[in-house]
Design an enzyme around this catalytic site. Structure first.
Site, PDB file in Angstrom:
ATOM      1  N   GLY A  46     -42.365 -10.643 -30.471  1.00 35.10           N
ATOM      2  CA  GLY A  46     -40.939 -10.367 -30.579  1.00 35.10           C
ATOM      3  C   GLY A  46     -40.211 -10.798 -29.320  1.00 35.10           C
ATOM      4  O   GLY A  46     -40.825 -10.916 -28.250  1.00 35.10           O
ATOM      5  N   LEU A  96     -43.093  -9.475 -23.108  1.00 34.20           N
ATOM      6  CA  LEU A  96     -43.123 -10.766 -22.408  1.00 34.20           C
ATOM      7  C   LEU A  96     -42.412 -10.678 -21.049  1.00 34.20           C
ATOM      8  O   LEU A  96     -42.679 -11.490 -20.167  1.00 34.20           O
ATOM      9  CB  LEU A  96     -42.470 -11.854 -23.266  1.00 34.20           C
ATOM     10  CG  LEU A  96     -43.247 -12.244 -24.537  1.00 34.20           C
ATOM     11  CD1 LEU A  96     -42.427 -13.210 -25.376  1.00 34.20           C
ATOM     12  CD2 LEU A  96     -44.613 -12.828 -24.203  1.00 34.20           C
ATOM     13  N   HIS A 137     -39.073  -1.803 -30.349  1.00 38.26           N
ATOM     14  CA  HIS A 137     -39.152  -2.360 -28.999  1.00 38.26           C
ATOM     15  C   HIS A 137     -38.016  -3.362 -28.743  1.00 38.26           C
ATOM     16  O   HIS A 137     -37.351  -3.310 -27.704  1.00 38.26           O
ATOM     17  CB  HIS A 137     -40.526  -3.033 -28.839  1.00 38.26           C
ATOM     18  CG  HIS A 137     -40.741  -3.723 -27.532  1.00 38.26           C
ATOM     19  ND1 HIS A 137     -41.666  -3.295 -26.604  1.00 38.26           N
ATOM     20  CD2 HIS A 137     -40.160  -4.823 -26.991  1.00 38.26           C
ATOM     21  CE1 HIS A 137     -41.630  -4.094 -25.555  1.00 38.26           C
ATOM     22  NE2 HIS A 137     -40.735  -5.035 -25.767  1.00 38.26           N
ATOM     23  N   HIS A 141     -34.430  -3.256 -26.341  1.00 36.21           N
ATOM     24  CA  HIS A 141     -33.973  -4.263 -25.368  1.00 36.21           C
ATOM     25  C   HIS A 141     -32.451  -4.425 -25.416  1.00 36.21           C
ATOM     26  O   HIS A 141     -31.811  -4.667 -24.392  1.00 36.21           O
ATOM     27  CB  HIS A 141     -34.612  -5.627 -25.646  1.00 36.21           C
ATOM     28  CG  HIS A 141     -35.951  -5.837 -24.996  1.00 36.21           C
ATOM     29  ND1 HIS A 141     -36.139  -5.743 -23.637  1.00 36.21           N
ATOM     30  CD2 HIS A 141     -37.163  -6.157 -25.515  1.00 36.21           C
ATOM     31  CE1 HIS A 141     -37.416  -5.994 -23.348  1.00 36.21           C
ATOM     32  NE2 HIS A 141     -38.069  -6.240 -24.479  1.00 36.21           N
TER      33      HIS A 141
HETATM   34 NI    NI Z   1     -40.074  -6.714 -24.743  1.00 35.81          NI
END
Ligand code: NI
Length: 167
Positions: A46, A96, A137, A141
């Site tokens: 993602g 990431l 998740h 963000h």
């Molecule tokens: Ni993330």
């Protein structure tokens, strides 16, 4: 298409709230195409627009829960909102923007999201397991929330090694 740089957790922009997308124009499409290329090349599941430095409410999630023999596909979610959740899962989560670190985060087992597609058309999508975790998740963000602030605790290096060996 072009690869974009992924911001890491030291960068303040990751902790800012993203703005609603109002123009479903070629610029948005370019952003989504670039995000897709960036996500696939980083081997993630993602990616949210703020992670590439754009404070707009757009995320990508890869649906990995597909029947045997079918291909995984990327879901584009513009202005996503969680409208229903059920159950609970407790497991390791990574990002990431936080390379090499994993934490234990509780998430719902199933999540229903209402969003718009790249042309502004509303739709709903449901995800279970990893996909549900990913919806939560990535939508976090957009609020400037990085998973490390929600983790009950981070995994130790030893636990991470053990998890990798299990795979
Ligand atoms: Ni993330």
């Amino acid at each position: 298409m072009a690869l974009r740089n992924i911001l890491t957790k030291e960068q303040p922009l990751l902790y800012k709230k993203s703005r609603t997308v109002t123009d479903f124009n070629p610029r948005l499409h370019q952003l989504l195409d670039d995000m897709r290329e960036t996500l696939l090349s980083a081997n993630g599941v993602g990616l949210a627009a703020p992670q590439v430095g754009v404070l707009r409410r757009a995320v990508l999630v890869i649906e990995t829960n597909v029947p045997e023999g079918e291909e995984e596909y990327v879901i584009e979610l513009i202005n996503p909102e969680i409208v229903e959740t059920s159950g609970e899962q407790d497991g390791a989560e990574g990002c990431l923007s936080v390379p090499g670190e994993y934490g234990l985060v509780k998430r719902p087992m199933t999540v229903k999201v209402r969003a718009q597609d790249r042309y502004g058309k509303p739709f709903e999508v449901e995800g279970t397991g990893l996909t549900a975790r990913c919806f939560c998740h990535e939508i976090d963000h957009l609020e400037g929330i990085v998973f490390t602030s929600k983790a009950d605790r981070m995994l130790t290096e030893e636990e991470m090694r053990a998890a990798v060996e299990e795979e």
